[in-house]
Each structure stands twice: as C-alpha cells, then as structure tokens.
Design a protein around this motif. Structure first.
Motif: not given
Length: 281
Positions: A201-205, A186-199
């Motif tokens: 909020a995307d229905p596809a996210v 199992f390998l999982d990676a998450l990278h968030l930066s900048g305006d995280v709230a707006s990202h």
C-alpha cells in the motif's frame, strides 16, 4: 477436596505432519524437418505435461500441477531445454496457487531453463496467486547460448481482489536469473514477509496494486520494441533497455484482470504469435 485440572486436548496435541506434494518434470526439444518436436521427457509425481495441437512449427508444452497448488513443504522442479534451431513454448494449464502453510514450512518451486544454438525459448506461465499465510520460495534460472533468444513472463497476484482477499501475513522469496554464455545479464530478487498488504500500500512501493508482472525479452531486435512499448504503457508500468539485446518490462495493476489487458498485447508483440491458448480459456 481435590479439584481435577481440565486440560484443553487441542493444546497438548502436536500438529500432525501433513502429506506433502512432490513433482518433477524434464522436457527438451529437437529440430526435425523445420519443425520443433519432442526430444526427451520425464514426469513424476504431481507434475504433468500436455502438448496441445500445434498451430505452427513451435513445440508448446503445458505444465499441470495435479495437486491443485503449492503449500508449505511441497517440492516442485522443472527442467526444460530448447535444442538447437528449435522453438519451445512453456505455459501452465491455469494460474498456480500458493496456499496457507503451516508454521515453519515453505513450499519450493525450482525452474531451470536453457536454450541452445539459434533456439527460441518462451516461458509464459499464467499467474501465481498468493493466499494469506502462504510461504513460497521460488527460483527461475535461465541459461542461453550466445545465439539463442528468450521471452520470459512471471506474474504475481497478491490475493484475489474480487474475493476480498488480503495478505495480512505471507512469505515470498522469488528470484530470476538469466545468463548468456554463462554470464549473468539479468538478476532480480523479491522478498516479502509479514503484512504484505500494508507494505504494498505504500505509495513508494506499489501504491496498493494487487498484481505484478515482470517480462524479460532478450533478442537482437530488442531495441526496436522499446519506444512502441513505452508509448503503449500506462502510468503503472515501465520498460527499460538494459543492453542492445535485453528489454525488461515491469507492470503493476489493481488486479490480475487489468494486468492481463497490459500483458497480452505485449506478449503477442514480442513473441510474434498469439499467447498460449490456456491463457484464453
């Protein structure tokens, strides 16, 4: 006539280097008379371990961050090993907090876990709450013997909804690796930066969800849990059988309180026991 130039003292003054927290822990378990007991332990700096009164044969350890959270420049390391024929349960005293960081500084949290022959390893820390302008780099690495089992739960909270907190700017790098006999399963990676709230909020996210949980269960009976768990999950969660002994659950929720309503029954089912007591305090 000479007019003196007025300088803003704060503009000329460099940002002072802030004191940074550091902590390291190592703990291992061994079998003694059908009980899992402490084998070895070392703690340094802002990381401490407590061992609650046991309710069964497992060894439960509670991680405490005496610095109260993680900010840019902090360094934390934890190493844990469930020895052969033991059950080691690791949790945290409270939710971890990733606070505002100075520019260019990142907090680092490194967790390295392993389990020996016929051992059971449960990694169930409480939530990690991200605050606006935080910067966190976190790694979880799990190495299992061919006969070992593991239950892993990681939860992220993207600002406290009840407090009106919004992640207008944040940096998160989060990686989970699980290996069995040295082979990644199992390998999982998450990278968030900048305006995280707006990202988010995307229905596809994430469709505006404020909390995320990842649960990994690896054991011979993983397949038997698939359908019952699938039937119990709501529309913001899903479960997959990635192998005959590997079950993965991903769940979103409006906030951490709602997410716990999903997680607690799942963890009870997969562990065969109540969640660690700090979860209920």
């Amino acid at each position: 006539m000479t007019v003196p130039i007025q300088l803003d003292p704060s503009a000329a003054r460099p940002v002072p280097q802030q004191p940074r927290a550091q902590g390291s822990l190592s703990v291992s378990s061994k079998a003694r008379a059908e009980m899992s007991v402490l084998d070895d332990m070392h703690q340094r700096g802002s990381y401490k371990l407590l061992f609650p009164r046991r309710n069964g044969s497992a060894l439960e350890a509670v991680v405490i961050n005496t610095a109260g959270g993680v900010t840019g420049g902090d360094r934390y390391q934890l190493t844990a090993h469930a020895g052969a024929n033991t059950q080691l349960i690791l949790t945290t005293q409270a939710a971890e907090r990733a606070y505002r960081a100075q520019a260019g500084e990142v907090g680092q949290v490194t967790n390295t876990l392993s389990a020996g022959s016929h051992a059971a390893l449960h990694w169930m820390p409480q939530e990690t709450i991200l605050f606006d302008n935080c910067a966190l780099d976190r790694t979880l690495s799990v190495d299992l013997d061919t006969t070992a089992t593991a239950l892993i739960c990681e939860t992220l909270v993207f600002g406290r909804m009840a407090m009106g907190e919004v992640l207008n700017s944040a940096v998160l790098r989060d990686r989970i690796t699980v290996r069995r006999a040295g082979v990644p399963v199992f390998l999982d990676a998450l990278h968030l930066s900048g305006d995280v709230a707006s990202h988010l909020a995307d229905p596809a996210v994430a469709a505006g969800a404020g909390a995320l949980a990842t649960v990994v269960y690896t054991a011979p009976d993983a397949q038997t849990h698939l359908q019952p768990i699938r039937d119990s999950l709501g529309p913001q969660a899903g479960v997959s059988l990635l192998g005959p002994d590997l079950l993965v659950i991903r769940a979103l929720a409006h906030d951490s309180f709602v997410l716990r309503g999903t997680l607690v029954p799942l963890l009870k089912r997969l562990s065969g026991a109540p969640v660690p007591r700090p979860w209920m305090i």
